[in-house]
Enzyme design. Structure first.
Site, mmCIF file in Angstrom:
data_model
loop_
_atom_site.group_PDB
_atom_site.id
_atom_site.type_symbol
_atom_site.label_atom_id
_atom_site.label_comp_id
_atom_site.label_asym_id
_atom_site.label_seq_id
_atom_site.Cartn_x
_atom_site.Cartn_y
_atom_site.Cartn_z
ATOM 1 C CE1 TYR A 78 -2.890 -3.164 0.519
ATOM 2 C CE2 TYR A 78 -3.370 -2.455 2.742
ATOM 3 C CZ TYR A 78 -3.529 -3.363 1.720
ATOM 4 O OH TYR A 78 -4.350 -4.451 1.910
ATOM 5 C CG HIS B 89 -0.300 -8.681 0.704
ATOM 6 N ND1 HIS B 89 -0.063 -7.333 0.711
ATOM 7 C CD2 HIS B 89 -1.626 -8.807 0.439
ATOM 8 C CE1 HIS B 89 -1.202 -6.684 0.463
ATOM 9 N NE2 HIS B 89 -2.151 -7.562 0.291
HETATM 10 N N1 LIG Z 1 -5.100 -8.997 1.858
HETATM 11 C C1 LIG Z 1 -5.487 -8.538 0.691
HETATM 12 O O1 LIG Z 1 -5.129 -9.055 -0.375
HETATM 13 C C2 LIG Z 1 -6.396 -7.338 0.651
HETATM 14 C C3 LIG Z 1 -7.051 -7.002 -0.534
HETATM 15 C C4 LIG Z 1 -7.900 -5.890 -0.526
HETATM 16 C C5 LIG Z 1 -8.093 -5.161 0.659
HETATM 17 N N2 LIG Z 1 -7.414 -5.508 1.797
HETATM 18 C C6 LIG Z 1 -7.605 -4.744 3.062
HETATM 19 O O2 LIG Z 1 -9.001 -4.749 3.362
HETATM 20 C C7 LIG Z 1 -9.445 -3.412 3.569
HETATM 21 C C8 LIG Z 1 -10.920 -3.279 3.215
HETATM 22 O O3 LIG Z 1 -11.159 -3.576 1.884
HETATM 23 P P1 LIG Z 1 -11.483 -2.436 0.794
HETATM 24 O O4 LIG Z 1 -10.848 -1.175 1.246
HETATM 25 O O5 LIG Z 1 -11.102 -2.959 -0.523
HETATM 26 O O6 LIG Z 1 -13.034 -2.337 0.738
HETATM 27 P P2 LIG Z 1 -14.332 -2.270 1.715
HETATM 28 O O7 LIG Z 1 -13.951 -2.130 3.130
HETATM 29 O O8 LIG Z 1 -15.141 -3.423 1.291
HETATM 30 O O9 LIG Z 1 -15.014 -0.913 1.258
HETATM 31 C C9 LIG Z 1 -15.367 -0.696 -0.070
HETATM 32 C C10 LIG Z 1 -15.989 0.662 -0.236
HETATM 33 O O10 LIG Z 1 -17.218 0.693 0.441
HETATM 34 C C11 LIG Z 1 -17.499 2.018 0.880
HETATM 35 N N3 LIG Z 1 -18.135 1.916 2.208
HETATM 36 C C12 LIG Z 1 -17.546 1.771 3.427
HETATM 37 N N4 LIG Z 1 -18.464 1.699 4.393
HETATM 38 C C13 LIG Z 1 -19.673 1.784 3.790
HETATM 39 C C14 LIG Z 1 -21.007 1.759 4.258
HETATM 40 N N5 LIG Z 1 -21.294 1.643 5.560
HETATM 41 N N6 LIG Z 1 -22.014 1.874 3.347
HETATM 42 C C15 LIG Z 1 -21.753 2.019 2.045
HETATM 43 N N7 LIG Z 1 -20.497 2.038 1.533
HETATM 44 C C16 LIG Z 1 -19.459 1.917 2.393
HETATM 45 C C17 LIG Z 1 -16.169 2.747 0.955
HETATM 46 O O11 LIG Z 1 -16.278 3.975 0.227
HETATM 47 P P3 LIG Z 1 -16.325 5.398 1.018
HETATM 48 O O12 LIG Z 1 -14.925 5.758 1.307
HETATM 49 O O13 LIG Z 1 -16.965 6.312 0.028
HETATM 50 O O14 LIG Z 1 -17.169 5.195 2.261
HETATM 51 C C18 LIG Z 1 -15.161 1.790 0.336
HETATM 52 O O15 LIG Z 1 -14.434 2.373 -0.710
HETATM 53 C C19 LIG Z 1 -8.488 -2.607 2.674
HETATM 54 O O16 LIG Z 1 -8.507 -1.222 2.935
HETATM 55 C C20 LIG Z 1 -7.178 -3.279 2.984
HETATM 56 O O17 LIG Z 1 -6.660 -2.818 4.204
HETATM 57 C C21 LIG Z 1 -6.593 -6.593 1.806
#
Ligand SMILES: NC(=O)c1ccc[n+]([C@@H]2O[C@H](COP(=O)([O-])OP(=O)(O)OC[C@H]3O[C@@H](n4cnc5c(N)ncnc54)[C@H](OP(=O)(O)O)[C@@H]3O)[C@@H](O)[C@H]2O)c1
Length: 269
Positions: free
Chosen positions: A57, A118
């Site tokens: 990241y 990862h």
């Molecule tokens: N290990 C891996 O390979 C891997 C891969 C991907 C991600 N990750 C980790 O997992 C974390 C979470 O995953 P992510 O960031 O991809 O996606 P997520 O948490 O599923 O969020 C996706 C989107 O949903 C919106 N959101 C958040 N809360 C909401 C709600 N209550 N209602 C409606 N929309 C909402 C956000 O936009 P807004 O900002 O507009 O609210 C966000 O951009 C990442 O930040 C990272 O740290 C790890």
């Protein structure tokens, strides 16, 4: 904050904040780093203590600085970072050691709560070598727990066969597009805590409508119902938002309980 006790006896909060777009231009994963960690600051203010970052990241240093500057004691946080499965980081024992030392420096901390690999490392000799270095950092107290991310059952069994210290977490995608139900069942049976990344991603409008219908009965919203479903079955969630209201809403998961029927509807989405 509710916690789950990992197989090594250490507690992990059941909700944390993702960070993969924090500190970046346009809140984009591949955006230029711009030092704007206001979203992490507001997440910490809202009460998030588990913070999930990764070397890929590019924001470990900003995450570390923001946590440090919060003035909240380090011990109250649960910091996760991840080593990429890339020869630049895992090509030799020395590179893995250097990578962990760099994470400690970037995160401005004497210890990291959870260090994950990862992505799967296909070369088993390199996987073993990487794991053994991570084990040595557990031995010297600089890492508290070690785990993996995006590992399949076969890959977990490969680690199980040579590990002196077993992985305590597998961070995997879990959302209505890709639930990974079978893998999660395996993890729960084998005392490896599943941690859902992208827990609010890839949800269709049709699924949102169904979730909202369930949510109405509890006075909640679709996101809260989805996150509650995961924590109710023992899955840690790390939702990420740049919006203060949504950050707060994603933490309000502990004053209701989904019925078996509602869990079944969600599971079958
Ligand atoms: N290990 C891996 O390979 C891997 C891969 C991907 C991600 N990750 C980790 O997992 C974390 C979470 O995953 P992510 O960031 O991809 O996606 P997520 O948490 O599923 O969020 C996706 C989107 O949903 C919106 N959101 C958040 N809360 C909401 C709600 N209550 N209602 C409606 N929309 C909402 C956000 O936009 P807004 O900002 O507009 O609210 C966000 O951009 C990442 O930040 C990272 O740290 C790890």
């Amino acid at each position: 904050m509710q916690t789950i006790t990992l197989a090594n006896g250490i507690e992990i909060p059941v909700v944390g904040t993702g960070t993969n777009t924090y500190g970046k231009e346009g809140n984009q994963y591949n955006g230029e780093l711009n030092g704007d960690f206001s979203a992490l600051k507001s997440a910490i203010q809202a009460g998030y203590r588990l913070v999930d970052t990764a070397i890929s990241y590019r924001n470990e240093a900003g995450v570390g600085k923001t946590i440090f500057e919060s003035g909240i004691p380090r011990e109250e946080f649960y910091i996760t970072t991840k080593i990429p499965a890339d020869d630049a980081y895992i090509g030799s024992k020395e590179l893995v050691e250097q990578t962990v030392l760099n994470s400690l420096k970037n995160l401005k901390t004497d210890f990291i709560d959870l260090y994950l690999i990862h992505q799967p490392i296909e070369d088993e000799a390199k996987l073993k070598q990487t794991w053994q270095v991570l084990e040595s950092f557990v031995d010297n107290g600089k890492i508290k727990s070690i785990g993996v991310s995006n590992f399949t059952i076969d890959m977990l069994e490969a680690v199980h066969n040579f590990a002196r210290i077993q992985p305590v977490v597998n961070q995997i995608q879990s959302n209505p597009h890709t639930w990974n139900h079978e893998l999660i069942d395996y993890l729960l049976k084998n005392d490896i805590v599943p941690e859902a990344w992208g827990p609010l991603s890839k949800v269709t409008q049709e699924q949102i409508d169904k979730l909202n219908k369930i949510a109405e009965n509890y006075g909640k919203n679709w996101g809260q119902v989805l996150l509650r479903y995961q924590i109710q079955r023992g899955v840690v969630v790390i939702p990420k938002s740049h919006n203060v209201e949504r950050q707060a809403s994603n933490l309000e998961l502990f004053d209701f309980e989904l019925t078996k029927e509602d869990q079944f509807i969600i599971e079958s989405l």
